[in-house]
Design a protein around this motif. Structure first.
Motif, mmCIF file in Angstrom:
data_model
loop_
_atom_site.group_PDB
_atom_site.id
_atom_site.type_symbol
_atom_site.label_atom_id
_atom_site.label_comp_id
_atom_site.label_asym_id
_atom_site.label_seq_id
_atom_site.Cartn_x
_atom_site.Cartn_y
_atom_site.Cartn_z
ATOM 1 N N UNK A 1 -9.224 -7.868 16.982
ATOM 2 C CA UNK A 1 -9.997 -7.411 15.647
ATOM 3 C C UNK A 1 -11.111 -8.704 15.737
ATOM 4 N N UNK A 2 -12.337 -7.899 16.055
ATOM 5 C CA UNK A 2 -13.402 -8.880 16.286
ATOM 6 C C UNK A 2 -14.333 -8.886 15.016
ATOM 7 N N UNK A 3 -14.168 -7.901 14.311
ATOM 8 C CA UNK A 3 -15.315 -7.401 13.162
ATOM 9 C C UNK A 3 -14.452 -8.400 11.970
ATOM 10 N N UNK A 4 -15.342 -9.006 11.035
ATOM 11 C CA UNK A 4 -14.762 -9.461 9.712
ATOM 12 C C UNK A 4 -14.113 -8.340 8.918
ATOM 13 N N UNK A 5 -13.188 -8.712 7.925
ATOM 14 C CA UNK A 5 -12.501 -7.908 7.403
ATOM 15 C C UNK A 5 -11.911 -8.504 6.014
ATOM 16 N N UNK A 6 -11.489 -7.444 4.882
ATOM 17 C CA UNK A 6 -10.792 -7.910 3.810
ATOM 18 C C UNK A 6 -9.064 -7.669 4.338
ATOM 19 N N UNK A 7 -8.314 -8.823 4.031
ATOM 20 C CA UNK A 7 -6.824 -8.349 4.279
ATOM 21 C C UNK A 7 -5.937 -8.472 3.226
ATOM 22 N N UNK A 8 -5.494 -7.588 2.695
ATOM 23 C CA UNK A 8 -4.561 -7.753 1.546
ATOM 24 C C UNK A 8 -3.054 -7.915 2.413
ATOM 25 N N UNK A 9 -2.158 -8.718 1.721
ATOM 26 C CA UNK A 9 -0.746 -9.046 2.308
ATOM 27 C C UNK A 9 0.266 -8.918 1.284
ATOM 28 N N UNK A 10 1.313 -8.437 1.933
ATOM 29 C CA UNK A 10 2.601 -8.065 1.319
ATOM 30 C C UNK A 10 3.397 -7.018 1.855
ATOM 31 N N UNK A 11 4.742 -7.163 1.085
ATOM 32 C CA UNK A 11 5.539 -6.004 1.651
ATOM 33 C C UNK A 11 5.203 -4.538 1.173
ATOM 34 N N UNK A 12 4.969 -4.451 -0.083
ATOM 35 C CA UNK A 12 4.479 -3.138 -0.617
ATOM 36 C C UNK A 12 5.718 -2.098 -0.751
ATOM 37 N N UNK A 13 6.803 -2.517 -0.967
ATOM 38 C CA UNK A 13 7.887 -1.423 -1.062
ATOM 39 C C UNK A 13 7.482 -0.550 -2.217
ATOM 40 N N UNK A 14 7.480 0.502 -2.003
ATOM 41 C CA UNK A 14 7.282 1.560 -3.248
ATOM 42 C C UNK A 14 5.607 1.689 -3.380
ATOM 43 N N UNK A 15 4.818 0.935 -3.047
ATOM 44 C CA UNK A 15 3.157 1.089 -3.424
ATOM 45 C C UNK A 15 3.300 1.274 -4.838
ATOM 46 N N UNK A 16 3.953 0.374 -5.880
ATOM 47 C CA UNK A 16 4.075 0.790 -7.212
ATOM 48 C C UNK A 16 2.635 0.353 -7.641
ATOM 49 N N UNK B 1 1.923 6.456 4.241
ATOM 50 C CA UNK B 1 1.315 7.713 3.780
ATOM 51 C C UNK B 1 0.770 7.395 2.340
ATOM 52 N N UNK B 2 1.355 6.621 1.427
ATOM 53 C CA UNK B 2 0.978 6.016 0.306
ATOM 54 C C UNK B 2 -0.124 5.148 0.175
ATOM 55 N N UNK B 3 -0.247 4.354 1.076
ATOM 56 C CA UNK B 3 -1.427 3.412 1.400
ATOM 57 C C UNK B 3 -2.806 4.275 1.718
#
Length: 288
Positions: A16-31, A82-84
């Protein structure tokens, strides 16, 4: 939405060469708490005119570290992805959680999976931990960002009805049968996916009132009882009941006097949405 499956060590396979914003987490449920985090991360990405990536992990660390092989999920991986996709995520990095990955020092996680992947802004929840024995946390991330080319945004906890919104709370509500309370924290009614099974000849010769529902994924299931549900196949939906005897979490019974409307979905994927737990004496047919 692009999905990349990663295994530690990367050995240069992911570039991944281009800069990007990264969100970190397990995200079970995407609540609702996760949704707020993703929304804030998307705002950062839009402001900086960058793509939004999410790094999540599979399976759950408890399956590997604590050997909880029967671990259940609010959203198994396919449902989570699918939720994300509904929150403007451009790319999801699914990191395989292994013992080797679990042993990675926090400093090396930053070097290999933030800096080397060119993330220039990291967004994480207040309780996010990483690295061997969870030695890394958001304070560690903040300090590391002072001497590295990335910024950090920490999302505070979200409260509803005096309760912190969390995957743990939602799993407890589902397990106790309190599915009517789940939408306050999940943002919608709890859903599971599976396939119906009913003899084809009975579709032709008699009205369909009940069928066996097979659950392939490792969903958190409510405790034994009768639940008012909505059953959907494609664009067709009906009201009915789900009967969970408790003998098998992967097979339950669906009841409705409208099931024949879904007969084309026999052996196909269906979605069951939970509304509330009901007493058996209240289990009368629903006429639409």
């Amino acid at each position: 939405m692009e999905v990349l499956y990663l295994t530690h060590p990367l050995n240069g396979h992911v570039a991944i060469q281009e800069p990007h914003v990264m969100a970190l987490g397990f995200f079970d449920g995407v609540h609702l708490g996760h949704q707020y985090l993703l929304q804030q991360a998307k705002k950062v990405a839009n402001k900086k005119k960058l793509k939004l990536s999410v790094m999540t992990f599979h399976p759950h660390p408890s399956e590997i570290i604590k050997c909880e092989t029967d671990r259940k999920y609010i959203t198994p991986l396919s449902s989570k992805l699918e939720e994300m996709s509904q929150f403007g995520v451009d790319r999801v990095l699914v990191m395989e959680f292994t013992l080797l990955f679990a042993s990675l020092p926090a400093s090396e996680f930053i070097n290999q999976y933030i800096i080397n992947l060119h993330a220039t802004h990291v967004v994480a929840g207040f309780d996010f931990t990483f690295g061997c024995k969870a030695q890394g946390n958001v304070d560690y991330l903040r300090k590391a960002s002072l001497s590295n080319p990335f910024d950090v945004t920490v999302i505070p906890k979200r409260i509803t009805n005096d309760n912190k919104i969390s995957s743990t709370l939602i799993r407890e509500l589902i397990s106790e049968g309190d599915v009517h309370l789940v939408p306050y924290y999940l943002g919608k009614h709890y859903e599971i996916k599976g396939s119906s099974h009913y003899p084809k000849d009975l579709f032709i010769y008699q009205q369909l009132n009940s069928m066996e529902f097979h659950i392939q994924e490792k969903y958190v299931m409510p405790k034994p009882g009768l639940y008012k549900v909505e059953i959907a196949y494609g664009d067709r939906t009906i009201q009915g009941f789900l009967k969970h005897s408790g003998s098998n979490d992967s097979r339950v019974e669906l009841n409705s006097n409208k099931l024949d409307r879904l007969k084309e979905g026999n052996h196909q994927e269906m979605t069951v949405k939970f509304f509330n737990k009901v007493a058996y004496m209240d289990s009368i047919p629903i006429w639409n």
